[in-house]
Design a protein around this motif. Structure first.
Motif, PDB file in Angstrom:
ATOM      1  N   ILE A  40       0.880  -1.184  -0.075  1.00 49.38           N
ATOM      2  CA  ILE A  40      -0.192   0.020  -0.090  1.00 49.38           C
ATOM      3  C   ILE A  40       0.821   1.020  -0.039  1.00 49.38           C
ATOM      4  N   CYS A  41       0.881   2.044  -1.182  1.00 47.74           N
ATOM      5  CA  CYS A  41       1.534   3.087  -1.453  1.00 47.74           C
ATOM      6  C   CYS A  41       0.747   4.419  -0.928  1.00 47.74           C
ATOM      7  N   HIS A  42       1.507   5.407  -0.323  1.00 49.30           N
ATOM      8  CA  HIS A  42       0.685   6.679   0.044  1.00 49.30           C
ATOM      9  C   HIS A  42      -0.120   7.246  -1.223  1.00 49.30           C
ATOM     10  N   SER A  43       0.245   6.863  -2.393  1.00 44.94           N
ATOM     11  CA  SER A  43      -0.552   7.659  -3.612  1.00 44.94           C
ATOM     12  C   SER A  43      -1.682   6.837  -3.730  1.00 44.94           C
ATOM     13  N   ASP A  44      -1.932   5.376  -3.216  1.00 36.39           N
ATOM     14  CA  ASP A  44      -3.152   4.654  -3.336  1.00 36.39           C
ATOM     15  C   ASP A  44      -4.203   5.540  -2.911  1.00 36.39           C
ATOM     16  N   GLY A  62      -3.115  -0.003  -5.977  1.00 35.59           N
ATOM     17  CA  GLY A  62      -2.183  -0.920  -5.868  1.00 35.59           C
ATOM     18  C   GLY A  62      -0.962  -1.227  -7.004  1.00 35.59           C
ATOM     19  N   HIS A  63       0.103  -0.648  -6.619  1.00 35.05           N
ATOM     20  CA  HIS A  63       1.150  -0.671  -8.008  1.00 35.05           C
ATOM     21  C   HIS A  63       2.474  -1.222  -7.182  1.00 35.05           C
ATOM     22  N   GLU A  64       2.345  -2.067  -6.228  1.00 36.61           N
ATOM     23  CA  GLU A  64       3.587  -2.726  -5.536  1.00 36.61           C
ATOM     24  C   GLU A  64       2.931  -4.366  -5.498  1.00 36.61           C
ATOM     25  N   ILE A  65       3.106  -4.784  -6.751  1.00 35.62           N
ATOM     26  CA  ILE A  65       2.574  -6.245  -6.877  1.00 35.62           C
ATOM     27  C   ILE A  65       3.480  -7.323  -6.989  1.00 35.62           C
ATOM     28  N   GLY A  88       5.253  -2.746 -11.067  1.00 35.42           N
ATOM     29  CA  GLY A  88       5.101  -1.747 -10.409  1.00 35.42           C
ATOM     30  C   GLY A  88       4.256  -0.716 -10.963  1.00 35.42           C
ATOM     31  N   CYS A  89       4.512   0.706 -10.836  1.00 34.85           N
ATOM     32  CA  CYS A  89       3.682   1.628 -11.104  1.00 34.85           C
ATOM     33  C   CYS A  89       3.289   1.805 -12.643  1.00 34.85           C
ATOM     34  N   MET A  90       3.945   1.147 -13.649  1.00 36.22           N
ATOM     35  CA  MET A  90       3.307   1.066 -15.129  1.00 36.22           C
ATOM     36  C   MET A  90       3.027  -0.256 -15.618  1.00 36.22           C
ATOM     37  N   LEU A 158       8.780  -2.417  -5.610  1.00 35.39           N
ATOM     38  CA  LEU A 158       8.202  -1.927  -6.809  1.00 35.39           C
ATOM     39  C   LEU A 158       7.750  -0.502  -6.963  1.00 35.39           C
ATOM     40  N   CYS A 159       7.669   0.264  -5.859  1.00 34.93           N
ATOM     41  CA  CYS A 159       7.579   1.763  -5.830  1.00 34.93           C
ATOM     42  C   CYS A 159       8.540   2.451  -4.906  1.00 34.93           C
ATOM     43  N   ALA A 160       8.377   2.071  -3.652  1.00 36.31           N
ATOM     44  CA  ALA A 160       9.335   2.813  -2.640  1.00 36.31           C
ATOM     45  C   ALA A 160      10.708   2.335  -2.946  1.00 36.31           C
ATOM     46  N   TYR A 339       7.213   0.167   7.761  1.00 29.96           N
ATOM     47  CA  TYR A 339       7.259   1.306   7.338  1.00 29.96           C
ATOM     48  C   TYR A 339       6.190   1.258   5.933  1.00 29.96           C
ATOM     49  N   ARG A 340       5.601   0.112   5.900  1.00 28.44           N
ATOM     50  CA  ARG A 340       4.836  -0.182   4.597  1.00 28.44           C
ATOM     51  C   ARG A 340       3.685  -1.282   5.083  1.00 28.44           C
ATOM     52  N   PHE A 341       2.544  -1.043   4.509  1.00 26.92           N
ATOM     53  CA  PHE A 341       1.408  -1.981   4.866  1.00 26.92           C
ATOM     54  C   PHE A 341       1.530  -2.934   3.577  1.00 26.92           C
TER      55      PHE A 341
HETATM   56 ZN   LIG Z   1       3.598   4.280  -5.080  1.00 28.93          ZN
END
Ligand SMILES: [Zn+2]
Ligand SMILES: [Zn+2]
Length: 353
Positions: A40-44, A62-65, A88-90, A158-160, A339-341
């Motif tokens: 779970i990214c903050h951008s979600d 969801g973009h950390e898969i 990831g994001c793309m 995949l993102c952070a 630091y990440r869910f």
């Molecule tokens: Zn992100």
């Protein structure tokens, strides 16, 4: 087509709820991935609440898969069934502009196709992200993951992970350098781990002295409390590189004072105006630079994943059931996560909360 199940926001004001939707059948270059974990990214949170405008609903964030390859198209070369893949994001880009040709798809002139909250290239169908049981993606936009890593803790890479790895590599951080990581959250904790693994002397720069012990556990050599004017003065003009992960507009002037002559501070968190404004004089005296960086291209994301496998680097995470995703968002707003869910997607089969 295949029927997918996940959690979606139906509008900007409602919690995420169970949602069924269709994924395309895999084309010749596609892989179908059964999703194991989704970070779970903050951008979600911001996108599902339309904080940045332009939200497309229904939205499956969801973009950390991280998942297991379940099917491969006829022309797929990189993956076979059973491999572990990361998305990831793309999920697409134009592939012919100068930036795409330079393996920097995230800066595609025509705009990369984002993993969710976007439309599939050349069509009207929405892209749906990782809070779901499977995804279909072109193999160019998936990376191979070593099954030896703790896969749930790999998801945030995949993102952070790539967001912090890419600028550290671009500015050639390494041994003999003093590197500051500003802000200890999802991005910052990865910045500390990477900078340390690259051989730098790492200083965690934080407003919160209580985070100091944790920063050292993550690998920081020193902790600098940015509210301590004397300590900031003692470090003035001494940093070779600063990775600024603060996610909101903020005063960058005190941090610019920390840079050596010709050194760079790169912004990877703040999307909006910097307040108060940057004073030009703080760059002129010392020929200092402030830059920015967004995620990383697919080749570099693979390089990062291989670097993590080699150095045993993963994120610090808290695993949750998907039924608890809305509570997780509330806790993120209070910075109550180290630091990440990461959602364990096996919980999708349970009854909705
Ligand atoms: Zn992100
Ligand atoms: Zn392009």
């Amino acid at each position: 087509m295949s029927l997918a199940h996940g959690y979606a926001a139906q509008d900007a004001h409602s919690p995420l709820v169970p949602f069924a939707f269709e994924r395309r059948s895999p084309g010749p270059n596609d892989i179908r991935v059964e999703i194991l974990y989704s970070g779970i990214c903050h951008s979600d949170l911001h996108q599902s609440r339309d904080d940045w405008g332009g939200a497309l609903f229904p939205m499956v964030p969801g973009h950390e898969i991280v998942g297991r390859v379940a099917e491969v198209g006829a022309d797929v070369k990189k993956f076979k069934v059973g491999d572990i893949a990361g998305i990831g994001c793309m999920v697409d880009s134009c592939r012919h502009c100068d930036n795409c040709k330079a393996d920097l798809e995230q800066y595609c002139f025509e705009g990369a196709t984002w993993t969710y909250n976007a439309k599939e290239r050349g069509g009207e169908r929405l892209t749906f992200g990782g809070y779901s049981d499977h995804i279909v993606v072109d193999e160019r936009f998936a990376v191979k993951i070593s099954p030896k890593l703790d896969l749930k803790a790999v998801a945030p890479l995949l993102c952070a992970g790539i967001t912090t790895y890419s600028p550290l590599r671009h500015w050639q951080v390494g041994p003999g350098q003093k590197v500051g990581v500003i802000g200890l959250g999802g991005l910052g904790h990865m910045g500390v781990k990477f900078a340390k693994a690259m051989g730098a002397h790492v200083v965690m720069i934080t407003t919160t002295p209580e985070k100091g012990a944790d920063a050292k556990r993550l690998g920081a050599d020193e902790v600098l409390v940015s509210r301590d004017a004397d300590a900031m003065g003692a470090h003035a003009g001494s940093f070779d590189f600063l990775l600024n992960t603060i996610p909101v507009g903020h005063d960058v002037n005190p941090y610019a004072a920390l840079l050596k002559r010709d050194a760079t501070m790169v912004l990877v968190g703040a999307l909006t105006e910097l307040e108060p404004p940057l004073r030009g004089v703080n760059l002129m005296f010392g020929r200092k630079r402030i830059s920015g960086s967004a995620i990383g291209g697919m080749a570099e994301t693979q390089e990062m994943m291989d670097f993590c496998a080699e150095h045993g680097i993963v994120s610090d995470i808290e695993t949750i059931a998907i039924q608890d995703v809305n509570q997780a968002y509330e806790r993120m707003l209070k910075n109550d996560v180290r630091y990440r869910f990461v959602i364990d997607m096996a919980t999708l089969e349970r009854a909705p909360a």
